[in-house]
Design an enzyme around this catalytic site. Structure first.
Site, PDB file in Angstrom:
ATOM      1  N   HIS A 164     -52.159 -72.507 -17.359  1.00 40.94           N
ATOM      2  CA  HIS A 164     -52.969 -71.456 -16.979  1.00 40.94           C
ATOM      3  C   HIS A 164     -53.020 -71.185 -15.471  1.00 40.94           C
ATOM      4  CE1 HIS A 164     -56.125 -74.220 -15.184  1.00 40.94           C
ATOM      5  NE2 HIS A 164     -55.682 -75.060 -16.331  1.00 40.94           N
ATOM      6  N   ASP A 186     -55.569 -69.359 -14.012  1.00 41.45           N
ATOM      7  CA  ASP A 186     -56.776 -69.510 -13.445  1.00 41.45           C
ATOM      8  C   ASP A 186     -57.343 -70.780 -12.825  1.00 41.45           C
ATOM      9  OD1 ASP A 186     -56.728 -70.365 -16.174  1.00 41.45           O
ATOM     10  OD2 ASP A 186     -59.018 -69.524 -16.171  1.00 41.45           O
ATOM     11  N   ASP A 220     -54.612 -78.714 -10.799  1.00 47.48           N
ATOM     12  CA  ASP A 220     -55.130 -77.972 -12.102  1.00 47.48           C
ATOM     13  C   ASP A 220     -55.098 -76.482 -12.029  1.00 47.48           C
ATOM     14  OD1 ASP A 220     -56.228 -77.612 -14.686  1.00 47.48           O
ATOM     15  OD2 ASP A 220     -58.113 -78.231 -14.140  1.00 47.48           O
ATOM     16  N   GLU A 246     -58.294 -70.117 -19.199  1.00 47.18           N
ATOM     17  CA  GLU A 246     -58.651 -71.439 -19.826  1.00 47.18           C
ATOM     18  C   GLU A 246     -60.018 -72.035 -19.024  1.00 47.18           C
ATOM     19  OE1 GLU A 246     -58.029 -75.839 -20.245  1.00 47.18           O
ATOM     20  OE2 GLU A 246     -58.219 -74.957 -18.423  1.00 47.18           O
ATOM     21  N   GLU A 300     -51.219 -79.860 -17.887  1.00 47.81           N
ATOM     22  CA  GLU A 300     -52.473 -80.151 -17.410  1.00 47.81           C
ATOM     23  C   GLU A 300     -52.320 -81.481 -16.605  1.00 47.81           C
ATOM     24  OE1 GLU A 300     -55.412 -78.703 -17.319  1.00 47.81           O
ATOM     25  OE2 GLU A 300     -55.135 -76.982 -18.563  1.00 47.81           O
ATOM     26  N   HIS A 329     -60.957 -79.767  -9.904  1.00 48.14           N
ATOM     27  CA  HIS A 329     -62.246 -79.213 -10.020  1.00 48.14           C
ATOM     28  C   HIS A 329     -63.049 -79.773  -8.647  1.00 48.14           C
ATOM     29  CE1 HIS A 329     -62.261 -78.255 -14.525  1.00 48.14           C
ATOM     30  NE2 HIS A 329     -60.981 -78.117 -13.871  1.00 48.14           N
TER      31      HIS A 329
HETATM   32 ZN    ZN Z   1     -56.453 -77.007 -16.386  1.00 49.24          ZN
END
Ligand code: ZN
EC number: 3.5.1.18
Length: 397
Positions: A82, A84, A115, A148, A177, A366
């Site tokens: 992904h 995003d 990520d 995602e 991932e 994150h």
């Molecule tokens: Zn991810």
């Protein structure tokens, strides 16, 4: 297509180019264009799939997705990921600009570094090296979504539905991932538990506590239902998974008075389940328990359910061991096949083919100051290159 005409792509430069695009979910901001340019240059046929629709959080979304394929022969090895990213959080807490792609002391900073823009760039770079070395036997493909990190309703799920309806054959898929726990390549993810949320409401009749014959109290009924559900042993687990687990997350009657029998009682629970169960099977079980108690007590019980992902497991076999062998040769450690962690888009892709996750160390994902050492991006590229060669070789028809 002349393989020698392809240039070799640098994984650090491509990661930086992607980080510089602020594609905070569900915005694309041109991230997919950067990727499409790189893949077109490598001889891939790129197909953009734009899906629109409600997100369940108050506004509609328009999601960019990409399916790119090079070659028509089998096997078709797919990479999924992904573009995003999650929001940056507190900008003042970052020591580097989250969308600048700054390198300090050999470490590349920015939202999406691990990520998973770094993982995407590493696979693209690995593909460029494989193709520069000569033509491949088989096909390579990319399934990339911009949805995602959000509700994930118009991303991989719909791309998979479309490809399945068209009969597109994918033989195996690596999701990029950040699967590594402490050291690059120490872990791959071969399955995930499923997750089911259930909202329960028991409807009684409000009244005075001194006149219980004129009222119907929902509180003891919801307590009985919850006790029954909680006491039930769902399964004992099995080698790859812990036992399925039900947690009651709230019980609410919302009654401020001491002399009132409340009208309604509500509760919510979450079940994390292994592949012994399906979401529908668990829903049927809870509905039956509620129906039985409704018949016993005469009080209406309503259940609402939302299954956000089914459990799955990619069984040990040729694909999993090919990936483990390749990583071990390049990085010197054999990745543990794990099923821990939250959900990922692998839960949708498993409908098409065996799928596993292999990527960077997830420590800063994150977080503020998300970052990746450039040496790790290069090492992951080396590992991916070997994975591509090994999987194509071993899945040869
Ligand atoms: Zn991810």
């Amino acid at each position: 297509m002349n393989a020698a005409s392809h240039s070799v792509i640098d994984p650090v430069e491509l990661t930086r180019d992607l980080i510089r695009i602020p594609s905070v979910t569900p915005a694309d901001e041109g991230a997919m264009d950067v990727l499409e340019r790189a893949l077109t240059g490598l001889g891939f046929s790129c197909r953009r799939m734009v899906f629109e629709g409600p997100t369940g959080v108050g506004h509609d979304a328009r999601i960019e997705n990409l399916y790119a394929r090079r070659g028509t022969a089998s096997p078709n090895l797919c990479f999924a990921g992904h573009t995003d990213v999650v929001p940056i959080g507190d900008l003042k807490a970052w020591s580097a600009g989250p969308f600048e792609g700054e390198t300090r002391d050999g470490v590349l900073y920015g939202r999406g570094a691990v990520d998973m823009k770094g993982g995407i760039a590493a696979w693209v770079a690995a593909v460029s090296r494989v193709l520069a070395a000569g033509e491949i036997e088989g096909s390579l493909s990319f399934l990339i979504t911009g949805d995602e990190e959000g509700p994930a309703l118009h991303g991989t799920k719909r791309v998979v539905q479309t490809l399945a309806a068209e009969g597109e054959v994918i033989d195996a898929c690596v999701v990029g991932e950040p699967s590594s726990a402490h050291h690059l390549g120490d872990m791959i993810k071969v399955g995930r538990r499923g997750s089911l949320n259930t909202w329960i409401t028991v409807f009684g009749k409000q009244g005075h506590v001194a006149y219980p014959d004129r009222a119907a109290n929902p509180a003891p009924v919801i307590a009985r239902l919850l006790a029954r559900l909680d006491a039930h042993v769902l399964d004992e687990g099995y080698p790859e998974f812990p036992p399925s687990n039900l947690e009651i997350t709230t019980i609410d009657v919302g009654n401020p008075a001491t002399n009132i029998i409340p009208a309604e009682a509500k509760a919510r629970l979450n079940i994390r389940f292994n592949p012994t169960h399906t979401g529908d099977g668990l829903i049927d079980w809870m509905n039956r328990e509620a129906g039985a108690l409704q018949a016993e007590t005469g009080l209406r019980i309503e259940l609402e359910h939302m299954c956000s992902g089914e459990a799955f497991l990619t069984e040990p076999g040729v694909f999993v061991s090919a990936v483990q062998d390749a990583v071990e040769v390049v990085l010197g450690r054999r990745p543990e096949a794990s099923t821990t962690g939250g959900t990922s888009d692998a839960r949708f892709i498993r409908a098409l083919c065996p799928v596993l996750e292999l990527g960077l160390v997830g420590q800063t994902m994150h977080q503020v100051d998300e970052r990746v050492p450039e040496t790790e991006l290069r090492a992951l590229t080396d590992a991916y290159e070997r994975v591509i060669a090994t999987v194509l070789e071993r899945l040869k028809p």
